[in-house]
Design a protein around this motif. Structure first.
Motif, PDB file in Angstrom:
ATOM      1  N   ARG A   1       0.859  -1.184   0.000  1.00 56.66           N
ATOM      2  CA  ARG A   1       0.000   0.000   0.000  1.00 56.66           C
ATOM      3  C   ARG A   1       0.897   1.236   0.000  1.00 56.66           C
ATOM      4  NH1 ARG A   1      -3.171   2.763   4.218  1.00 56.66           N
ATOM      5  NH2 ARG A   1      -5.136   3.515   3.329  1.00 56.66           N
TER       6      ARG A   1
ATOM      7  N   SER B 298       1.343   5.692  -0.875  1.00 56.68           N
ATOM      8  CA  SER B 298       0.760   7.019  -1.046  1.00 56.68           C
ATOM      9  C   SER B 298       1.669   7.778  -2.005  1.00 56.68           C
ATOM     10  CB  SER B 298       0.674   7.733   0.309  1.00 56.68           C
ATOM     11  OG  SER B 298       0.140   9.024   0.159  1.00 56.68           O
TER      12      SER B 298
ATOM     13  N   ALA C 132      -2.765  10.069  -4.531  1.00 57.78           N
ATOM     14  CA  ALA C 132      -3.473   8.792  -4.627  1.00 57.78           C
ATOM     15  C   ALA C 132      -2.921   7.848  -3.571  1.00 57.78           C
ATOM     16  CB  ALA C 132      -3.321   8.173  -6.011  1.00 57.78           C
ATOM     17  N   VAL C 133      -3.828   7.102  -2.934  1.00 61.05           N
ATOM     18  CA  VAL C 133      -3.446   6.086  -1.962  1.00 61.05           C
ATOM     19  C   VAL C 133      -4.079   4.772  -2.394  1.00 61.05           C
ATOM     20  CG1 VAL C 133      -3.585   5.332   0.440  1.00 61.05           C
ATOM     21  CG2 VAL C 133      -3.317   7.761  -0.085  1.00 61.05           C
ATOM     22  N   GLY C 134      -3.283   3.735  -2.422  1.00 57.94           N
ATOM     23  CA  GLY C 134      -3.794   2.428  -2.807  1.00 57.94           C
ATOM     24  C   GLY C 134      -2.669   1.424  -2.903  1.00 57.94           C
TER      25      GLY C 134
ATOM     26  N   THR D 223      -4.121   0.668  -7.331  1.00 56.33           N
ATOM     27  CA  THR D 223      -5.511   0.256  -7.170  1.00 56.33           C
ATOM     28  C   THR D 223      -6.044   0.830  -5.865  1.00 56.33           C
ATOM     29  OG1 THR D 223      -5.136  -1.796  -8.378  1.00 56.33           O
ATOM     30  CG2 THR D 223      -7.123  -1.672  -7.038  1.00 56.33           C
ATOM     31  N   ARG D 224      -7.025   1.727  -5.999  1.00 54.38           N
ATOM     32  CA  ARG D 224      -7.606   2.370  -4.830  1.00 54.38           C
ATOM     33  C   ARG D 224      -8.570   1.438  -4.108  1.00 54.38           C
ATOM     34  NH1 ARG D 224      -8.557   8.344  -7.567  1.00 54.38           N
ATOM     35  NH2 ARG D 224      -6.712   9.341  -6.659  1.00 54.38           N
ATOM     36  N   ARG D 225      -9.009   1.860  -2.939  1.00 51.03           N
ATOM     37  CA  ARG D 225      -9.852   1.028  -2.078  1.00 51.03           C
ATOM     38  C   ARG D 225     -11.148   0.620  -2.763  1.00 51.03           C
ATOM     39  NH1 ARG D 225      -9.774  -0.342   3.068  1.00 51.03           N
ATOM     40  NH2 ARG D 225     -11.702  -0.771   4.198  1.00 51.03           N
TER      41      ARG D 225
ATOM     42  N   GLU E  87     -10.869   1.311  -8.200  1.00 54.43           N
ATOM     43  CA  GLU E  87     -10.420   2.138  -9.318  1.00 54.43           C
ATOM     44  C   GLU E  87      -8.907   2.021  -9.485  1.00 54.43           C
ATOM     45  OE1 GLU E  87      -9.989   6.881 -10.503  1.00 54.43           O
ATOM     46  OE2 GLU E  87     -10.855   6.271  -8.575  1.00 54.43           O
TER      47      GLU E  87
ATOM     48  N   GLY F  63      -9.651  -3.329  -3.472  1.00 53.43           N
ATOM     49  CA  GLY F  63     -10.062  -2.450  -2.396  1.00 53.43           C
ATOM     50  C   GLY F  63     -10.121  -3.186  -1.077  1.00 53.43           C
TER      51      GLY F  63
END
Length: 352
Positions: free
Chosen positions: A21, A23, A40-42, A55-57, A60, A278
């Motif tokens: 994960r 940032s 963006a965080v993912g 890949t976001r939570r 997306e 996510g």
């Protein structure tokens, strides 16, 4: 979002951080007066040819040119929740569809027509729909995800579906959710009245993710990789001779992992597949070789995959199991999975 260290921004991630994960902050090149940066965080799911995929939570995927990075760092996963998650039927249907993606899709209102056609000279395996020498790799990837309204009267929508699958040498199949107030019992009844037969009743089960990883077993014997190797494919009971279609479906999804437990004789004792999207971790293809069952290998595979999913920030687990598979249902009951809803397939009448 704070990236500054000693008064300056730093990019503190490398290719070795894929699967973690992160940032990130990137330069957008926005016109004067608009924000010059976006954050963006993912999960960093890939870093190839100078492009990062995050890949976001919510599932997306954000793609970022390496040259646009201003700052980046690995961040800890959100605290793991230990309660069975709340979810709607639609959320789980859509997450599962992303986790087992068809090669070809087309929208019909709220429905999604899906096809993953492969040549099948030796006949199709379980769950494959045959038409001559062509087959679809698994029902899931070759059926309509019937979510919401198709945007047409039902009879017109079914005619459209039938033609679309006929053009691809496949029979028309619809996936219909049942068993909850937000499922589509009415659609199932309408299809039954039109002669669409039911098959392959399936239970969709969910659980908190953290307890799956809480075992006293050493999971270091489980090998994890981004693609299935020959040993994995040799035990998986759906592929037969691996095809391009099977490979595309199996490796598709936001963040996919394959687990394999080597056998002492050099073969494969157990396998499993994970897709992280996510908050959701989807488990599939958990299988144990004949002669090595009842030794806890399936639980071991699940634990290793759960550990990886927790590292990527997931907190909830789901899987799909055929409703008459007593052995698998007992295993998943013991691991804390509970039924969320069911679904089955409706097959168009002969000559439709």
């Amino acid at each position: 979002m704070e990236f500054l260290s000693g008064g300056r921004a730093e990019v503190r991630i490398t290719h070795a951080d894929v699967g973690k994960r992160v940032s990130v902050r990137r330069l957008t090149g926005a016109p004067t007066g608009e924000p010059a940066f976006t954050d963006a965080v993912g999960v960093l799911t890939s870093w190839n040819s100078g492009v990062l995929s995050i890949t976001r939570r919510g599932g997306e995927v954000v793609r970022i040119e390496e040259s646009a990075l201003v700052a980046a760092k690995v961040v800890p996963a959100a605290p793991a929740r230990r309660k069975v998650p709340a979810a709607t039927v639609r959320e789980l249907q859509e997450v599962a569809a992303r986790g087992w993606p068809a090669i070809e899709t087309e929208r019909l209102g709220g429905w999604i027509l899906r096809a993953s056609v492969q040549e099948s000279p030796g006949g199709a395996g379980p769950g494959e729909a045959v038409a001559g020498r062509r087959a679809g790799f698994t029902r899931r990837a070759n059926s309509v995800l019937a979510v919401g309204d198709p945007g047409l009267p039902l009879d017109e929508a079914l005619d459209r579906v039938t033609r679309w699958y006929a053009e691809r040498g496949l029979p028309p199949l619809l996936t219909v959710a049942t068993g909850r107030p937000d499922a589509d019992e009415r659609l199932a009844a309408e299809l039954a009245a039109r002669g669409w037969s039911d098959e392959a009743h399936t239970s969709v089960r969910i659980a908190a993710l953290a307890p799956l990883a809480d075992t006293d077993t050493d999971t270091s014997a489980v090998l994890l990789s981004r693609r299935p190797d020959a040993g994995w494919l040799g035990l998986y009971n759906r592929t037969g001779t691996p095809t391009a279609a099977a490979s595309a479906v199996l490796t598709g999804g936001p963040s996919v992992w394959f687990a394999r437990v080597p056998a002492p004789d050099g073969g494969t004792a157990a396998i499993g597949r994970l897709v992280v999207d996510g908050r959701w971790a989807g488990f599939a293809a958990v299988e144990t070789a004949a002669g090595r069952r009842r030794a806890g290998l399936a639980t071991l595979v699940m634990a290793a995959l759960a550990e990886r999913a927790l590292e990527e920030g997931a907190s909830a687990a789901y899987l799909q199991v055929e409703a008459d598979n007593a052995g698998a249902l007992a295993l998943y009951d013991g691991l804390g999975f509970v039924e969320h809803h069911g679904y089955h397939y409706r097959r168009g009448p002969a000559g439709a």
